[in-house]
Enzyme design. Sequence first.
Site, mmCIF file in Angstrom:
data_model
loop_
_atom_site.group_PDB
_atom_site.id
_atom_site.type_symbol
_atom_site.label_atom_id
_atom_site.label_comp_id
_atom_site.label_asym_id
_atom_site.label_seq_id
_atom_site.Cartn_x
_atom_site.Cartn_y
_atom_site.Cartn_z
ATOM 1 N N HIS A 21 1.126 -1.207 -0.263
ATOM 2 C CA HIS A 21 0.051 -0.135 0.038
ATOM 3 C C HIS A 21 0.758 1.223 -0.402
ATOM 4 O O HIS A 21 2.220 0.954 -0.327
ATOM 5 C CB HIS A 21 -0.819 0.099 0.877
ATOM 6 C CG HIS A 21 -0.741 0.002 2.060
ATOM 7 N ND1 HIS A 21 0.729 0.748 2.847
ATOM 8 C CD2 HIS A 21 -0.221 -0.649 3.259
ATOM 9 C CE1 HIS A 21 0.832 0.609 4.130
ATOM 10 N NE2 HIS A 21 0.952 -0.711 4.481
ATOM 11 N N HIS A 24 3.923 1.678 2.739
ATOM 12 C CA HIS A 24 5.129 0.403 1.820
ATOM 13 C C HIS A 24 5.874 0.997 0.303
ATOM 14 O O HIS A 24 7.278 1.066 0.568
ATOM 15 C CB HIS A 24 4.922 -0.728 1.025
ATOM 16 C CG HIS A 24 4.181 -1.614 1.756
ATOM 17 N ND1 HIS A 24 3.097 -2.119 1.678
ATOM 18 C CD2 HIS A 24 4.227 -2.583 3.277
ATOM 19 C CE1 HIS A 24 2.419 -3.469 3.004
ATOM 20 N NE2 HIS A 24 4.020 -3.012 3.730
ATOM 21 N N CYS A 129 -0.529 -8.106 21.637
ATOM 22 C CA CYS A 129 -0.803 -7.900 20.737
ATOM 23 C C CYS A 129 -0.476 -8.790 19.620
ATOM 24 O O CYS A 129 0.142 -8.832 19.389
ATOM 25 C CB CYS A 129 -0.866 -6.394 20.879
ATOM 26 S SG CYS A 129 -2.024 -5.906 19.529
ATOM 27 N N CYS A 132 0.880 -6.646 17.226
ATOM 28 C CA CYS A 132 1.761 -5.932 17.103
ATOM 29 C C CYS A 132 2.110 -7.115 16.836
ATOM 30 O O CYS A 132 4.104 -7.511 17.193
ATOM 31 C CB CYS A 132 2.206 -5.367 18.269
ATOM 32 S SG CYS A 132 1.567 -3.635 18.424
ATOM 33 N N CYS A 146 -4.381 -1.677 21.808
ATOM 34 C CA CYS A 146 -3.550 -1.293 21.112
ATOM 35 C C CYS A 146 -3.488 -0.505 20.638
ATOM 36 O O CYS A 146 -4.437 -0.474 19.703
ATOM 37 C CB CYS A 146 -3.195 -2.377 20.560
ATOM 38 S SG CYS A 146 -1.909 -2.092 19.275
ATOM 39 N N HIS A 149 -3.440 -0.389 16.961
ATOM 40 C CA HIS A 149 -4.159 -1.806 16.130
ATOM 41 C C HIS A 149 -6.254 -1.717 16.709
ATOM 42 O O HIS A 149 -7.066 -2.805 16.217
ATOM 43 C CB HIS A 149 -3.703 -3.555 16.334
ATOM 44 C CG HIS A 149 -2.973 -3.734 15.589
ATOM 45 N ND1 HIS A 149 -1.758 -3.264 16.494
ATOM 46 C CD2 HIS A 149 -2.409 -3.906 14.762
ATOM 47 C CE1 HIS A 149 -0.882 -3.886 15.446
ATOM 48 N NE2 HIS A 149 -0.765 -3.784 14.067
ATOM 49 N N LYS A 298 -5.729 6.430 9.498
ATOM 50 C CA LYS A 298 -4.356 6.320 9.387
ATOM 51 C C LYS A 298 -4.233 5.111 8.037
ATOM 52 O O LYS A 298 -4.730 4.739 8.151
ATOM 53 C CB LYS A 298 -3.960 5.584 10.828
ATOM 54 C CG LYS A 298 -2.037 5.741 10.922
ATOM 55 C CD LYS A 298 -2.055 4.786 11.849
ATOM 56 C CE LYS A 298 -2.100 3.367 11.383
ATOM 57 N NZ LYS A 298 -1.517 2.252 12.643
ATOM 58 N N LYS A 301 -3.074 -1.280 7.204
ATOM 59 C CA LYS A 301 -4.154 -1.767 6.519
ATOM 60 C C LYS A 301 -4.337 -2.686 7.430
ATOM 61 O O LYS A 301 -5.783 -3.370 7.346
ATOM 62 C CB LYS A 301 -2.949 -3.804 6.140
ATOM 63 C CG LYS A 301 -1.961 -3.589 7.022
ATOM 64 C CD LYS A 301 -1.000 -5.197 6.832
ATOM 65 C CE LYS A 301 -0.148 -4.962 7.847
ATOM 66 N NZ LYS A 301 1.348 -5.369 7.592
HETATM 67 ZN ZN LIG Z 1 -0.420 -4.154 17.962
#
Ligand SMILES: [Zn+2]
Length: 525
Positions: A21, A24, A129, A132, A146, A149, A298, A301
């Site tokens: 995306h 990257h 998480c 992560c 988190c 996420h 943000k 993904k």
């Molecule tokens: Zn996380």
Amino acid sequence: MSEPRTFYVTTPIYYVNAPPHLGHAYTTVVGDVLTRFYRLAGYDTFFLTGTDEHGDKVVQAAAERQMSPKAYADEISNLFQSLWPRLNISNNRFIRTTDEEHKRVVQSILQAVYDKGDIYFGEYAGHYCVGCERFVTENELVDGKCPDHQKEPEFRKEKNYFFAMSKYQQWLVEHIRANPDFIRPERYRNKALSSLEEPLGDLCISRPKKRLSWGIPLPFDADYVTYVWFDALINYLTGVGYPSDSMYRAFWPEANHLIAKDILIPHGIYWPTMLQAAGIKPFVHLNVHGYWNIEGGKMSKSQGMIVDPFELSETYGVDAFRYFLMREMVFGLDANFSESALVGRLNSDLANDLGNLLSRSLAMVTKYFKGTVRQPADPGKEDEKLRDHALKVVDSFESDMKALGFHKALMGTWELVGHVNKYIDEMAPWSLAKDPDQKDRLATVLYNTLECLRIISCLIVPFMPQTGEKMWTQLGMDGSICDQCVKDMKAWGRVRAGQIIQRGAPLFPRRDPTESDGQKDSQTR
Ligand SMILES: [Zn+2]
């Protein structure tokens, strides 16, 4: 001490649970721009990118597609590899963590750290998480979730192997303090230091094979595989042939890691302590950039907002897309992405300011001198001012690039573009052309204009390789731009009297600004 003449840059190895995306694309374009810049500056360069292929998330993504993890990883990794050339990415190597060579390197480092006594077996309970892929501490959580996420971590308790990271906490604090550019920009250095004010725990580096078999087996316990970070980070060593290759000796520790801010802790804390434990010198720079915000959200993904960088570069041209990314984001800070802003920059900076400058300059050389460059006469005050500005821009460009100030380097270049446009307006070659006594003056003004355009083509070529080359060719310069820039960028007078310009198509056709609005829905998924 003289500066080393080698430059090694890495992107993170991208996780193969989704196609590439905008985030990257940005990191990888930064790596490419830096590589091309250092190559022009006469350095030996090495540019590494690749894919991270082990771990829970890959197993899950493969299961959803009813594929084996390996077949799935092959597919996505191939997708990344096949897409980078479309953004004109000139990486030297594409590494995969499933490469046999990488597995051997990971195992040899694990064994060395284990033999040293810095890996032990123990039980751990904590908040994990899944996004992560690591245990997170209470103070990283926002409202119990988190922040990256938006998920509550799971409570997990299991027997595993641990890396005695805490032993290296004091060393790391001192290393970061003694090397102000170790983590840059400064805000991320401060962030790393502030997280090191808390006692640093030890790092869980394994998963029981019965729960996760898709990983590199620990060399000292066949019932466990390596936890993702201890596998992934080591790619930066494998990539240059650690431990014995001459490449490794040439390029390590001259490593510049490029990352987005979400992986600051693994790169700024786990990685240097791992290297220190393994008896390997730490990398020179960890360079941390911010996020691209798209319509207030943000670029992530996990939250499902994806702008397709390859579609954009197809629509607007790879150079315009690369220019926009590098000009719009201040490295280290967040930036906003919108297609209409891209079209705005394409029309004003690229088509109007630069493209028109080249085409009107070449049109005048054609009209007044039949396309041949004439010898300039002695310079006047305005000519000297222009030349001094051009040479000063080259110097500040170099220091801005080395400090990752890409937007500044481009702003400085565009100030020169503006100066040349103003110089033409003020010198008014069309008036000089009417007076036969002003022939020398006309030759001088056009010469200075072309000479500035030559310097500008060298400055922009790391950002816009195709455009730099087109300019070089249209100016009638000899040889390839990349061979010539190194020694000639800082010199005045490399355009030769007698050389013949080669007018071509406009560098950047203007785009209809309303066009981007209609495409918004298809671009933002
Ligand atoms: Zn996380």
